[in-house]
Design a protein around this motif. Structure first.
Motif, mmCIF file in Angstrom:
data_model
loop_
_atom_site.group_PDB
_atom_site.id
_atom_site.type_symbol
_atom_site.label_atom_id
_atom_site.label_comp_id
_atom_site.label_asym_id
_atom_site.label_seq_id
_atom_site.Cartn_x
_atom_site.Cartn_y
_atom_site.Cartn_z
ATOM 1 N N LEU A 80 0.838 -1.194 0.000
ATOM 2 C CA LEU A 80 0.000 0.000 0.000
ATOM 3 C C LEU A 80 0.872 1.242 0.000
ATOM 4 C CD1 LEU A 80 -2.531 -1.046 2.803
ATOM 5 C CD2 LEU A 80 -2.903 -1.156 0.334
ATOM 6 N N HIS A 81 0.501 2.221 -0.811
ATOM 7 C CA HIS A 81 1.169 3.516 -0.828
ATOM 8 C C HIS A 81 0.126 4.564 -0.476
ATOM 9 C CE1 HIS A 81 4.105 6.439 -3.065
ATOM 10 N NE2 HIS A 81 4.096 6.605 -1.759
ATOM 11 N N LEU A 82 0.350 5.292 0.633
ATOM 12 C CA LEU A 82 -0.650 6.184 1.203
ATOM 13 C C LEU A 82 -0.109 7.593 1.348
ATOM 14 C CD1 LEU A 82 -1.656 3.765 4.107
ATOM 15 C CD2 LEU A 82 -2.907 4.074 1.967
ATOM 16 N N ASP A 83 -0.985 8.569 1.187
ATOM 17 C CA ASP A 83 -0.635 9.973 1.375
ATOM 18 C C ASP A 83 -1.480 10.521 2.521
ATOM 19 O OD1 ASP A 83 -0.657 12.923 1.055
ATOM 20 O OD2 ASP A 83 0.444 12.508 -0.799
ATOM 21 N N ALA A 110 2.874 -7.482 4.556
ATOM 22 C CA ALA A 110 2.387 -6.208 4.031
ATOM 23 C C ALA A 110 3.516 -5.188 4.080
ATOM 24 C CB ALA A 110 1.192 -5.704 4.841
ATOM 25 N N LEU A 111 3.598 -4.372 3.039
ATOM 26 C CA LEU A 111 4.489 -3.215 2.997
ATOM 27 C C LEU A 111 3.604 -1.977 2.913
ATOM 28 C CD1 LEU A 111 7.169 -4.394 0.386
ATOM 29 C CD2 LEU A 111 7.239 -4.606 2.875
ATOM 30 N N VAL A 112 3.792 -1.055 3.820
ATOM 31 C CA VAL A 112 2.975 0.156 3.857
ATOM 32 C C VAL A 112 3.903 1.362 3.786
ATOM 33 C CG1 VAL A 112 1.252 1.502 5.109
ATOM 34 C CG2 VAL A 112 1.235 -1.008 5.265
ATOM 35 N N ALA A 113 3.749 2.154 2.738
ATOM 36 C CA ALA A 113 4.525 3.386 2.569
ATOM 37 C C ALA A 113 3.587 4.566 2.793
ATOM 38 C CB ALA A 113 5.140 3.446 1.169
ATOM 39 N N LEU A 114 3.869 5.357 3.814
ATOM 40 C CA LEU A 114 3.047 6.517 4.164
ATOM 41 C C LEU A 114 3.889 7.778 3.999
ATOM 42 C CD1 LEU A 114 0.552 7.923 5.492
ATOM 43 C CD2 LEU A 114 1.630 7.414 7.711
ATOM 44 N N ARG A 115 3.340 8.765 3.311
ATOM 45 C CA ARG A 115 4.037 10.039 3.164
ATOM 46 C C ARG A 115 3.122 11.187 3.600
ATOM 47 N NH1 ARG A 115 3.889 10.218 -3.459
ATOM 48 N NH2 ARG A 115 1.891 11.304 -3.692
ATOM 49 N N THR A 261 9.178 6.448 -0.059
ATOM 50 C CA THR A 261 7.755 6.763 0.116
ATOM 51 C C THR A 261 7.329 7.977 -0.702
ATOM 52 O OG1 THR A 261 8.089 8.271 1.986
ATOM 53 C CG2 THR A 261 7.824 5.911 2.496
ATOM 54 N N GLY A 262 8.298 8.792 -1.137
ATOM 55 C CA GLY A 262 7.977 10.047 -1.802
ATOM 56 C C GLY A 262 7.821 11.200 -0.839
ATOM 57 N N SER A 279 6.767 0.798 6.526
ATOM 58 C CA SER A 279 6.499 -0.267 7.494
ATOM 59 C C SER A 279 6.423 -1.623 6.809
ATOM 60 C CB SER A 279 5.170 -0.008 8.219
ATOM 61 O OG SER A 279 5.184 1.219 8.913
ATOM 62 N N ILE A 280 6.988 -2.610 7.466
ATOM 63 C CA ILE A 280 6.937 -4.005 7.029
ATOM 64 C C ILE A 280 6.232 -4.793 8.125
ATOM 65 C CG2 ILE A 280 8.283 -6.018 6.320
ATOM 66 C CD1 ILE A 280 10.623 -3.993 5.784
ATOM 67 N N LEU A 281 5.169 -5.493 7.783
ATOM 68 C CA LEU A 281 4.414 -6.287 8.750
ATOM 69 C C LEU A 281 4.362 -7.734 8.277
ATOM 70 C CD1 LEU A 281 2.714 -3.330 8.253
ATOM 71 C CD2 LEU A 281 1.761 -4.121 10.421
ATOM 72 N N VAL A 282 4.618 -8.665 9.194
ATOM 73 C CA VAL A 282 4.718 -10.085 8.856
ATOM 74 C C VAL A 282 3.840 -10.905 9.800
ATOM 75 C CG1 VAL A 282 6.269 -12.060 8.622
ATOM 76 C CG2 VAL A 282 7.102 -9.752 8.077
ATOM 77 N N ARG A 283 3.065 -11.804 9.216
ATOM 78 C CA ARG A 283 2.313 -12.779 10.019
ATOM 79 C C ARG A 283 3.230 -13.968 10.288
ATOM 80 N NH1 ARG A 283 -1.225 -16.920 8.282
ATOM 81 N NH2 ARG A 283 -1.178 -16.052 6.174
ATOM 82 N N PRO A 284 3.639 -14.203 11.538
ATOM 83 C CA PRO A 284 4.624 -15.257 11.816
ATOM 84 C C PRO A 284 4.223 -16.625 11.299
ATOM 85 C CG PRO A 284 4.379 -13.850 13.728
ATOM 86 C CD PRO A 284 3.316 -13.429 12.763
ATOM 87 N N ALA A 285 2.942 -16.939 11.327
ATOM 88 C CA ALA A 285 2.507 -18.269 10.888
ATOM 89 C C ALA A 285 2.855 -18.542 9.438
ATOM 90 C CB ALA A 285 0.999 -18.417 11.095
ATOM 91 N N SER A 286 3.047 -17.492 8.640
ATOM 92 C CA SER A 286 3.392 -17.672 7.232
ATOM 93 C C SER A 286 4.782 -18.276 7.058
ATOM 94 C CB SER A 286 3.329 -16.327 6.503
ATOM 95 O OG SER A 286 2.037 -15.784 6.567
ATOM 96 N N LEU A 287 5.646 -18.091 8.051
ATOM 97 C CA LEU A 287 7.009 -18.611 7.985
ATOM 98 C C LEU A 287 7.268 -19.731 8.985
ATOM 99 C CD1 LEU A 287 8.909 -15.175 7.795
ATOM 100 C CD2 LEU A 287 8.335 -16.705 5.900
#
Length: 364
Positions: A80-83, A110-115, A261-262, A279-287
């Motif tokens: 997601l790229h958010l302003d 999830a990768l979240v880029a907020l500017r 992020t810009g 931000s980088i968010l990881v669900r541990p169960a995936s790994l």
């Protein structure tokens, strides 16, 4: 200068009322007011209630704008790229983190880029938010338009305070939460020191002539004597933590949270003020194919805490422990606020017709 012990809940109510009077709708004002008090309760006074004076000024001047929504720039599922449209940073970051949590739970990552968010406050709060959802998270932040820190070996400003936070869930809120500015001290700690709070380490800043100092005037110049000191007014700068290693991490924050992020970096171009957060968010169960993640975290944290302490230390702590201890202590005994800060809050309340809300703020 002394300090006052204030009732945390009543103080949060007053800060919320101030922000409402400055134009924030009730939900936004409550998120920000609670965030400021929580930061101070946990010992991060630099990102706590002292900030209300600056927020009041920014909202009145239009530097930060009330009631701005997140604008979706791009959405590719897990990315997601958010302003933030120059809105109140804590509200925007809570909402951006919630979106990241939903996507990480769905996709595993999830990768979240907020500017263009206003001041986002204590970054550890968003790591805690992710931990509460059972997610690991890493957050890199920069502040465009905020040249405050000198890279290692330099006496010139080229970096924001560029904080980093990492959260690893451990259950029942007893999480690993690493949260630090890559500057030797956060700008707000210099502000606290300059307004009667805890003094800075002897080499936390550098003068314009390249000499290390503890004097906040190197950062604020003569504005330190005003109601809202300007950290861009001094000829000196904050120093990075950890010499070249901390400086390298700070530069990485500018590149990830600023360039990627810009939001803009603190290089030769003058970008508008605003926080960027990657931000980088990881669900541990995936790994966690072996099913041992939670057990490994618990065993390792217990092992570290049980190590013999060095001389003069009562026990070994993990990141997050000191904040939880201060939170419990300050909730019970009251929130210590430097007298000049308490007086500044009272002055704002008076100008906004909220003087009646000052009653019963003091504990004991």
């Amino acid at each position: 200068m002394g300090e006052r012990l204030l009732h945390p809940g009543r103080l949060a109510d007053l800060l919320t009322a101030i922000l409402e009077a400055d134009g924030c709708e009730t939900r936004e004002a409550r998120i920000v007011g609670d965030h400021l008090v929580d930061a101070s309760l946990r010992g991060h006074d630099s990102h706590g209630v002292i900030r209300i004076m600056r927020y009041h000024q920014w909202l009145r001047s239009g530097r930060v704008k009330a009631n701005r929504e997140l604008r979706m720039i791009s959405d590719s599922g897990a990315m997601l790229h958010l302003d933030g449209q120059d809105g109140m940073g804590q509200r925007l970051s809570v909402e951006a983190t919630a979106l990241g949590i939903e996507r990480a739970q769905r996709h595993g990552l999830a990768l979240v880029a907020l500017r263009r968010a206003g001041h986002v406050g204590r970054i550890g709060a968003y790591a805690e938010q992710a931990c509460a959802a059972g997610l690991v998270s890493i957050h890199f932040v920069n502040v465009a338009g905020s040249r405050l820190v000198a890279p290692f070996g330099s006496a010139g400003r080229a970096i924001s305070t560029a904080p980093v936070a990492i959260g690893v869930p451990h259950g029942d809120g007893d999480d690993f939460v690493l949260d630090f500015a890559t500057s030797y001290v956060a700008e707000g700690k210099a502000l606290v020191a300059g307004t009667g709070g805890k003094p800075l380490p002897a080499d936390a800043l550098i003068t314009g002539e390249g000499e290390r100092t503890a004097d906040p005037r190197a950062l604020y110049g003569p504005t330190l004597d005003t109601d809202v000191p300007d950290p861009c007014a001094g000829a000196g700068a904050l120093r990075t933590m950890g010499d070249h290693k901390g400086s390298g991490l700070a530069l990485a924050c500018e590149l990830l949270a600023g360039a990627l992020t810009g939001n803009g970096t603190n290089g030769p171009a003058d970008h508008p003020f605003g926080n960027g957060m990657f931000s980088i968010l990881v669900r541990p169960a995936s790994l966690d194919d072996l099913g041992g993640f939670a057990r490994e975290v618990a065993e390792y944290v217990a092992y570290v805490r049980d190590l013999p302490p060095e001389a003069g230390v009562d026990r070994v702590r993990i990141p997050g422990d000191p904040e939880r201890e201060r939170l419990a202590r300050r909730r019970a005994s009251g929130l210590p606020v430097p007298s000049p800060v308490a007086e500044g809050i009272a002055a704002i309340a008076g100008t906004l017709g909220l003087a009646g809300r000052l009653a019963d703020l003091d504990m004991g």
